[in-house]
Design a protein around this motif. Structure first.
Motif, mmCIF file in Angstrom:
data_model
loop_
_atom_site.group_PDB
_atom_site.id
_atom_site.type_symbol
_atom_site.label_atom_id
_atom_site.label_comp_id
_atom_site.label_asym_id
_atom_site.label_seq_id
_atom_site.Cartn_x
_atom_site.Cartn_y
_atom_site.Cartn_z
ATOM 1 N N GLN A 1 -2.001 1.975 15.870
ATOM 2 C CA GLN A 1 -2.624 2.652 17.050
ATOM 3 C C GLN A 1 -1.547 3.026 18.137
ATOM 4 O O GLN A 1 -1.917 4.089 18.926
ATOM 5 C CB GLN A 1 -3.499 1.436 17.532
ATOM 6 N N VAL A 2 -0.670 2.154 18.204
ATOM 7 C CA VAL A 2 0.542 2.780 19.364
ATOM 8 C C VAL A 2 1.206 3.789 18.750
ATOM 9 O O VAL A 2 1.438 4.949 19.560
ATOM 10 C CB VAL A 2 1.479 1.346 19.305
ATOM 11 N N LEU A 3 1.543 3.854 17.423
ATOM 12 C CA LEU A 3 2.218 5.071 16.845
ATOM 13 C C LEU A 3 1.365 6.256 16.981
ATOM 14 O O LEU A 3 1.774 7.532 17.041
ATOM 15 C CB LEU A 3 2.739 4.763 15.579
ATOM 16 N N LEU B 1 1.498 9.952 14.893
ATOM 17 C CA LEU B 1 1.493 9.411 13.576
ATOM 18 C C LEU B 1 0.112 8.958 13.215
ATOM 19 O O LEU B 1 -0.136 7.599 13.523
ATOM 20 C CB LEU B 1 2.421 8.464 13.391
ATOM 21 N N THR B 2 -0.967 9.834 12.931
ATOM 22 C CA THR B 2 -2.257 9.296 12.850
ATOM 23 C C THR B 2 -2.774 8.753 11.562
ATOM 24 O O THR B 2 -3.740 8.367 11.548
ATOM 25 C CB THR B 2 -3.210 10.532 13.602
ATOM 26 N N ALA B 3 -2.015 9.294 10.573
ATOM 27 C CA ALA B 3 -2.177 8.684 9.143
ATOM 28 C C ALA B 3 -2.247 7.008 8.993
ATOM 29 O O ALA B 3 -1.254 6.357 9.625
ATOM 30 C CB ALA B 3 -1.165 9.149 8.174
ATOM 31 N N PHE B 4 -3.371 6.670 8.496
ATOM 32 C CA PHE B 4 -3.490 4.977 8.358
ATOM 33 C C PHE B 4 -3.776 4.655 6.834
ATOM 34 O O PHE B 4 -5.087 5.416 6.337
ATOM 35 C CB PHE B 4 -4.596 4.565 9.373
ATOM 36 N N GLY C 1 -0.866 -10.274 9.367
ATOM 37 C CA GLY C 1 0.204 -8.784 9.012
ATOM 38 C C GLY C 1 -1.037 -7.706 9.187
ATOM 39 O O GLY C 1 -0.475 -6.837 9.736
ATOM 40 N N LEU C 2 -1.888 -7.868 8.687
ATOM 41 C CA LEU C 2 -2.889 -6.458 8.811
ATOM 42 C C LEU C 2 -3.358 -6.036 10.270
ATOM 43 O O LEU C 2 -3.295 -5.055 10.719
ATOM 44 C CB LEU C 2 -4.384 -6.768 8.163
ATOM 45 N N VAL C 3 -3.426 -7.417 11.145
ATOM 46 C CA VAL C 3 -3.867 -7.117 12.616
ATOM 47 C C VAL C 3 -2.595 -6.557 13.187
ATOM 48 O O VAL C 3 -2.895 -5.638 13.941
ATOM 49 C CB VAL C 3 -4.216 -8.491 13.119
ATOM 50 N N TRP C 4 -1.549 -6.986 12.982
ATOM 51 C CA TRP C 4 -0.260 -6.332 13.456
ATOM 52 C C TRP C 4 -0.069 -5.120 13.156
ATOM 53 O O TRP C 4 0.375 -4.302 13.799
ATOM 54 C CB TRP C 4 0.924 -7.378 13.188
ATOM 55 N N GLY C 5 -0.221 -4.812 11.735
ATOM 56 C CA GLY C 5 -0.157 -3.447 11.311
ATOM 57 C C GLY C 5 -1.159 -2.198 11.987
ATOM 58 O O GLY C 5 -0.621 -1.194 12.417
ATOM 59 N N VAL C 6 -2.281 -2.579 11.938
ATOM 60 C CA VAL C 6 -3.444 -1.780 12.832
ATOM 61 C C VAL C 6 -3.005 -1.671 14.226
ATOM 62 O O VAL C 6 -2.964 -0.608 14.742
ATOM 63 C CB VAL C 6 -4.595 -2.471 12.742
#
Length: 234
Positions: free
Chosen positions: A183-185, A190-193, A174-179
């Motif tokens: 990156q796409v967003l 939407l640069t906040a992470f 899930g973390l890999v997918w979220g990162v």
């Protein structure tokens, strides 16, 4: 397309017109509306070809020296005859977007809860089969001195290992997918992470609790086995 090009345009209601391109911009979307490839018309053109159209949003700038609270109060008084129109500032708009995202999150949480129920049933089924398949082994362990409480503890630990391993593997994916999604967003601004470490820790702890709960029935069944019958089991 270039300056001076003539574009055929069809407005709502079937009215058609040929408009001349007066300017080109490098914007990917209309400011504030999220329309891909924004096209801008003058108000006079819009009133001519779509006189019954309604604005979806109207931005108001405060005059120098006017406080936002005063401006809001005046706008709300002026718009009292129009209950379908709402006055929002930046904070209200953020709350609106937050509520829209929250609906999606609630749906995700509901699906997560369903997945947890299915996972618990899967762990219970796995442990039950494991107890049946290891009946003779359990009988031999009991015969050489393994107590009922120790047997139940062993099965609970096995269940916790299964549950925690599944949770850690799921969190990593899930973390890999979220990162990757962030990156796409980020290409859209939407640069906040942020990583919700508190939620991650809570999920790991919760998975351990789920493992303990899932092992209750299989552990109880294993501890009640007759030792001699279990040793003789084929």
């Amino acid at each position: 397309m270039r300056l001076g090009s003539v574009l055929p345009v069809e407005f709502p209601g079937g009215r058609r017109a040929e408009l001349t391109v007066g300017a080109l911009t490098d914007q990917e979307s209309a400011e504030g509306f999220g329309t891909q490839g924004g096209i801008f018309f003058g108000l006079a053109t819009l009133e001519r070809y779509a006189p019954d159209g309604q604005d979806s949003a109207l931005y108001v700038n405060a005059a120098p020296g006017t406080r936002a609270t005063d401006l809001r109060a005046r706008l709300e008084r002026a718009l009292t005859p129009f209950p379908q129109v709402q006055v929002r500032d930046q904070a209200d708009y953020k709350e609106l977007v937050h509520d829209q995202i929250a609906v999606l999150l609630y749906l995700v949480y509901a699906l997560l809860g369903l997945a947890i129920v299915i996972a618990v049933l899967g762990v219970v089924n796995t442990l039950a089969l494991s107890v049946v398949e290891r009946t003779r082994e359990i009988g031999l362990l009991r015969a050489i001195g393994l107590g009922r409480r120790q047997l139940r503890r062993m099965i609970r630990l096995e269940s916790v290992v299964i549950a925690v391993f599944g949770a850690v593997l799921g969190l990593a994916l899930g973390l890999v997918w979220g990162v990757c999604m962030q990156q796409v967003l980020a290409l859209r601004g939407l640069t906040a992470f942020a990583v919700p470490w508190g939620t991650i820790v809570a999920v790991v702890i919760g998975s351990a609790v789920v493992g303990v709960v899932a092992a209750l029935l299989p552990a109880l069944r294993a501890s009640r086995m007759n030792v001699l019958a279990a040793i003789a089991h084929e």
